[in-house]
Write a protein that holds these residues in place. Sequence first.
Motif, PDB file in Angstrom:
ATOM      1  N   ASP A 176      41.152  25.686  45.424  1.00  0.00           N
ATOM      2  CA  ASP A 176      39.804  25.213  45.121  1.00  0.00           C
ATOM      3  C   ASP A 176      39.028  26.338  44.430  1.00  0.00           C
ATOM      4  OD1 ASP A 176      37.799  26.538  47.261  1.00  0.00           O
ATOM      5  OD2 ASP A 176      39.784  26.210  48.142  1.00  0.00           O
ATOM      6  N   ALA A 177      37.942  25.957  43.776  1.00  0.00           N
ATOM      7  CA  ALA A 177      37.248  26.894  42.885  1.00  0.00           C
ATOM      8  C   ALA A 177      36.707  28.119  43.625  1.00  0.00           C
ATOM      9  CB  ALA A 177      36.117  26.174  42.160  1.00  0.00           C
ATOM     10  N   ILE A 178      36.207  27.925  44.828  1.00  0.00           N
ATOM     11  CA  ILE A 178      35.628  29.051  45.568  1.00  0.00           C
ATOM     12  C   ILE A 178      36.721  30.059  45.922  1.00  0.00           C
ATOM     13  CG2 ILE A 178      34.380  29.711  47.658  1.00  0.00           C
ATOM     14  CD1 ILE A 178      33.205  26.896  47.706  1.00  0.00           C
ATOM     15  N   THR A 179      37.833  29.535  46.451  1.00  0.00           N
ATOM     16  CA  THR A 179      38.942  30.410  46.830  1.00  0.00           C
ATOM     17  C   THR A 179      39.513  31.111  45.608  1.00  0.00           C
ATOM     18  OG1 THR A 179      39.455  28.843  48.574  1.00  0.00           O
ATOM     19  CG2 THR A 179      41.126  30.465  48.066  1.00  0.00           C
ATOM     20  N   ARG A 180      39.606  30.377  44.507  1.00  0.00           N
ATOM     21  CA  ARG A 180      40.155  30.958  43.283  1.00  0.00           C
ATOM     22  C   ARG A 180      39.292  32.130  42.831  1.00  0.00           C
ATOM     23  NH1 ARG A 180      39.768  26.998  38.854  1.00  0.00           N
ATOM     24  NH2 ARG A 180      40.932  25.733  40.315  1.00  0.00           N
ATOM     25  N   ASP A 181      37.985  31.931  42.919  1.00  0.00           N
ATOM     26  CA  ASP A 181      37.041  32.966  42.535  1.00  0.00           C
ATOM     27  C   ASP A 181      37.270  34.238  43.360  1.00  0.00           C
ATOM     28  OD1 ASP A 181      34.976  33.670  40.893  1.00  0.00           O
ATOM     29  OD2 ASP A 181      33.445  33.213  42.402  1.00  0.00           O
ATOM     30  N   VAL A 182      37.439  34.048  44.671  1.00  0.00           N
ATOM     31  CA  VAL A 182      37.678  35.188  45.559  1.00  0.00           C
ATOM     32  C   VAL A 182      38.992  35.875  45.196  1.00  0.00           C
ATOM     33  CG1 VAL A 182      38.232  35.796  47.937  1.00  0.00           C
ATOM     34  CG2 VAL A 182      36.309  34.285  47.461  1.00  0.00           C
ATOM     35  N   LEU A 183      40.021  35.058  44.879  1.00  0.00           N
ATOM     36  CA  LEU A 183      41.316  35.642  44.556  1.00  0.00           C
ATOM     37  C   LEU A 183      41.301  36.388  43.230  1.00  0.00           C
ATOM     38  CD1 LEU A 183      43.503  33.014  46.215  1.00  0.00           C
ATOM     39  CD2 LEU A 183      43.935  35.442  46.361  1.00  0.00           C
ATOM     40  N   HIS A 184      40.437  35.939  42.303  1.00  0.00           N
ATOM     41  CA  HIS A 184      40.262  36.713  41.068  1.00  0.00           C
ATOM     42  C   HIS A 184      39.752  38.111  41.398  1.00  0.00           C
ATOM     43  CE1 HIS A 184      39.803  32.834  38.490  1.00  0.00           C
ATOM     44  NE2 HIS A 184      41.056  33.199  38.613  1.00  0.00           N
ATOM     45  N   ASP A 185      38.755  38.162  42.297  1.00  0.00           N
ATOM     46  CA  ASP A 185      38.225  39.466  42.717  1.00  0.00           C
ATOM     47  C   ASP A 185      39.315  40.315  43.343  1.00  0.00           C
ATOM     48  OD1 ASP A 185      35.819  38.596  41.839  1.00  0.00           O
ATOM     49  OD2 ASP A 185      34.916  38.278  43.815  1.00  0.00           O
ATOM     50  N   GLU A 186      40.105  39.675  44.240  1.00  0.00           N
ATOM     51  CA  GLU A 186      41.161  40.411  44.936  1.00  0.00           C
ATOM     52  C   GLU A 186      42.198  40.941  43.957  1.00  0.00           C
ATOM     53  OE1 GLU A 186      41.411  41.593  47.649  1.00  0.00           O
ATOM     54  OE2 GLU A 186      40.508  40.388  49.223  1.00  0.00           O
ATOM     55  N   LEU A 187      42.600  40.068  43.024  1.00  0.00           N
ATOM     56  CA  LEU A 187      43.637  40.468  42.073  1.00  0.00           C
ATOM     57  C   LEU A 187      43.153  41.646  41.229  1.00  0.00           C
ATOM     58  CD1 LEU A 187      46.333  40.120  40.647  1.00  0.00           C
ATOM     59  CD2 LEU A 187      45.309  38.356  39.223  1.00  0.00           C
ATOM     60  N   THR A 188      41.905  41.569  40.763  1.00  0.00           N
ATOM     61  CA  THR A 188      41.361  42.656  39.953  1.00  0.00           C
ATOM     62  C   THR A 188      41.348  43.954  40.748  1.00  0.00           C
ATOM     63  OG1 THR A 188      39.913  40.988  38.993  1.00  0.00           O
ATOM     64  CG2 THR A 188      39.461  43.271  38.435  1.00  0.00           C
ATOM     65  N   ARG A 189      40.940  43.840  42.015  1.00  0.00           N
ATOM     66  CA  ARG A 189      40.853  45.020  42.868  1.00  0.00           C
ATOM     67  C   ARG A 189      42.242  45.621  43.095  1.00  0.00           C
ATOM     68  NH1 ARG A 189      41.153  46.051  48.153  1.00  0.00           N
ATOM     69  NH2 ARG A 189      41.646  43.916  48.673  1.00  0.00           N
ATOM     70  N   ILE A 190      43.211  44.752  43.437  1.00  0.00           N
ATOM     71  CA  ILE A 190      44.560  45.250  43.726  1.00  0.00           C
ATOM     72  C   ILE A 190      45.203  45.833  42.476  1.00  0.00           C
ATOM     73  CG2 ILE A 190      46.884  44.463  44.330  1.00  0.00           C
ATOM     74  CD1 ILE A 190      45.372  42.507  46.268  1.00  0.00           C
ATOM     75  N   TRP A 191      44.932  45.171  41.343  1.00  0.00           N
ATOM     76  CA  TRP A 191      45.480  45.672  40.077  1.00  0.00           C
ATOM     77  C   TRP A 191      44.955  47.088  39.801  1.00  0.00           C
ATOM     78  CZ3 TRP A 191      42.137  45.835  35.555  1.00  0.00           C
ATOM     79  CH2 TRP A 191      42.795  46.336  34.422  1.00  0.00           C
ATOM     80  N   SER A 192      43.645  47.296  40.005  1.00  0.00           N
ATOM     81  CA  SER A 192      43.109  48.619  39.698  1.00  0.00           C
ATOM     82  C   SER A 192      43.517  49.641  40.757  1.00  0.00           C
ATOM     83  CB  SER A 192      41.591  48.560  39.540  1.00  0.00           C
ATOM     84  OG  SER A 192      41.001  48.101  40.723  1.00  0.00           O
ATOM     85  N   GLU A 193      43.770  49.167  42.010  1.00  0.00           N
ATOM     86  CA  GLU A 193      44.164  50.110  43.061  1.00  0.00           C
ATOM     87  C   GLU A 193      45.627  50.514  42.957  1.00  0.00           C
ATOM     88  OE1 GLU A 193      43.251  48.805  47.041  1.00  0.00           O
ATOM     89  OE2 GLU A 193      41.104  48.688  46.590  1.00  0.00           O
ATOM     90  N   THR A 194      46.488  49.582  42.552  1.00  0.00           N
ATOM     91  CA  THR A 194      47.918  49.867  42.560  1.00  0.00           C
ATOM     92  C   THR A 194      48.445  50.323  41.210  1.00  0.00           C
ATOM     93  OG1 THR A 194      48.402  47.571  42.038  1.00  0.00           O
ATOM     94  CG2 THR A 194      48.411  48.168  44.370  1.00  0.00           C
ATOM     95  N   GLY A 195      47.717  50.039  40.144  1.00  0.00           N
ATOM     96  CA  GLY A 195      48.205  50.413  38.823  1.00  0.00           C
ATOM     97  C   GLY A 195      49.370  49.573  38.340  1.00  0.00           C
ATOM     98  N   LEU A 196      49.558  48.377  38.943  1.00  0.00           N
ATOM     99  CA  LEU A 196      50.588  47.451  38.490  1.00  0.00           C
ATOM    100  C   LEU A 196      50.263  46.946  37.084  1.00  0.00           C
ATOM    101  CD1 LEU A 196      51.063  45.062  41.546  1.00  0.00           C
ATOM    102  CD2 LEU A 196      52.846  46.456  40.540  1.00  0.00           C
ATOM    103  N   SER A 197      51.297  46.589  36.333  1.00  0.00           N
ATOM    104  CA  SER A 197      51.081  45.838  35.101  1.00  0.00           C
ATOM    105  C   SER A 197      51.146  44.361  35.461  1.00  0.00           C
ATOM    106  CB  SER A 197      52.168  46.134  34.078  1.00  0.00           C
ATOM    107  OG  SER A 197      52.440  47.506  34.066  1.00  0.00           O
ATOM    108  N   VAL A 198      50.318  43.557  34.811  1.00  0.00           N
ATOM    109  CA  VAL A 198      50.302  42.137  35.126  1.00  0.00           C
ATOM    110  C   VAL A 198      50.469  41.327  33.842  1.00  0.00           C
ATOM    111  CG1 VAL A 198      49.007  40.240  36.157  1.00  0.00           C
ATOM    112  CG2 VAL A 198      48.751  42.545  37.082  1.00  0.00           C
TER     113      VAL A 198
END
Lengths: 265, 308
Positions: A176-198
């Motif tokens: 759902d849109a609310i959860t997706r929004d939160v997961l966008h935040d999480e993904l951005t955060r994890i991406w910048s914390e781990t340095g993974l390529s996506v």
Amino acid sequence: MATTIAKAAEDATAVTYAARVEHVSKSFPAPGTPGGRQRVLDDIRLDVAPGEFVTLLGASGCGKSTLLNLVAALDQPSTGTIATDGRPALMFQEHALFPWLTAGKNIELALKLSGAAKPERRAEAERLLELVRLQDAHRKRVHELSGGMRQRVALARAPAQDSRLLLMDEPFAALDAITRDVLHDELTRIWSETGLSVLFVTHNVRETVRLAQRVVLLSSRPGRIAREWTVGIPQPRRIEDSAVAEVSVEITEELRGEIRRHGQH
Amino acid sequence: MASTDTGVDTEKDGSTAAEQNRDAYGLVGLEAGLDALDSVQSGRTQLRETLIRKVLPPVTAVALVLIVWQLLVWANVAPDYKLPAPSDVWGEVSDARVQGTLLDYIWTSVSRGLLGFLLALAVGTPLGLLVARVAFVRAAIGPILSGLQSLPSVAWVPPAVIWLGLNDKMMYAVILLGAVPSIANGLVAGIDQIPPLFLRAGRTMGATGLRGAWHIVMPGALPGYLAGLKQGWAFSWRSLMAAEIIASSPDLGVGMGQLLENERNNSSMPQVFLAIFLILLVGIAIDLLIFSPLKRWVLRSRGLLATR
């Protein structure tokens, strides 16, 4: 305005990459015509730099999931070569967590299969669950988690596979849109914390602009790289930011143009 | 619009003041709220409810059968050497218990049945894995294996007696031929029903070959495999009873099948009834004590058990 929209210049000097796709084409046997081949991807050239966030955008049937499967080595290209830095992790629209294991054991299995020693696994799984803020879910069964929590566990499982590249095939499309929004935040955060390529596949333009450093637009039948944009809006972005909306309008126009071409013949 | 996100107002408390710390704190609270709202609550049923829902109906059914039986006896529909009264059969139970032979009969058969079943498990499991995962093997023996399931295993008794003689080996051979196809087919069906997504996920995680079989394929196939085991046990038990009834010899310990056959020769109808009830009871007991709890545990842990 920090927004810059420009065709990404091809970076010929880069020697390191998380994924390198060179002149890749893929054909499948065409249904109905015996012996005929349908070309799904045509001469794709794409580099994903270490730590880069790239989205593949396209209408249905443009072969973006096919391309992702090729990069994941689940399928072989008809021509061309694909090289990745290690074995990439893959996240699907469905969470693909194993229902016979707890959330923690799912991550521990990924660690085990990538060769982690037994004493480390438990602690590392806990660390990864903490990364997605699910430290209390270690003993929870998959069916006891909500859709968003499942995708977060799946997100935590990806780094456990000891890979530098995370491939995501519309991972949030079923939320759902609310959860997706939160997961966008999480993904951005994890991406910048781990340095993974996506490398992230989607048909959602707003999602693309919310997440990506670089957007690659695929045309359909056969899938070719139609255009690329670099999105310069600083993170953290919001999906409702006006800058995101502005870029989305331009990309949407281009995407619609690509789709219209198919109606003309 | 191509975007599906427009027009959704997410509730971020204090989003006006949260320009600088728009992530950390608000996100934690938001996630906690979403998790709490979405999580599935699963609880166990109460003991009293279990008694009413699960125990009462079968007890009622058994009581009804006994009542009808007794009524038929009172109505004299058949002479008592054909239809003994329930009390006569019960009398045989207490007689045999006094002599201490009842448990011997049961143990002889159950130990044979379980050992044979374990052998069938050891043969049927790798066989099923091979048939499911190797295309050539599946094409070669898949249809035969399915066909063998419908062959009554009694048919194997005569050749088994000729090949192996009148001994326990022959019994085990008949059990194996009866149960192996069921177990192997159950595993094949279970593997075929694994969502392809799990296999793909497993492959991207490096679970291929034997590691894939152990970590992904076997656990994924467990529900179907258990169904195969359950059927395999039923076939083991049936095959064993057929073998015991047909092949009686003084060298063989008296199992429940032999009991049935001996008492038929003695024209002792209460004992024949007793033997039939015992055979039925053992079959039900093994199912209730082993397979049903296993199946419920597997389904419950995967969230596949409907609570109502």
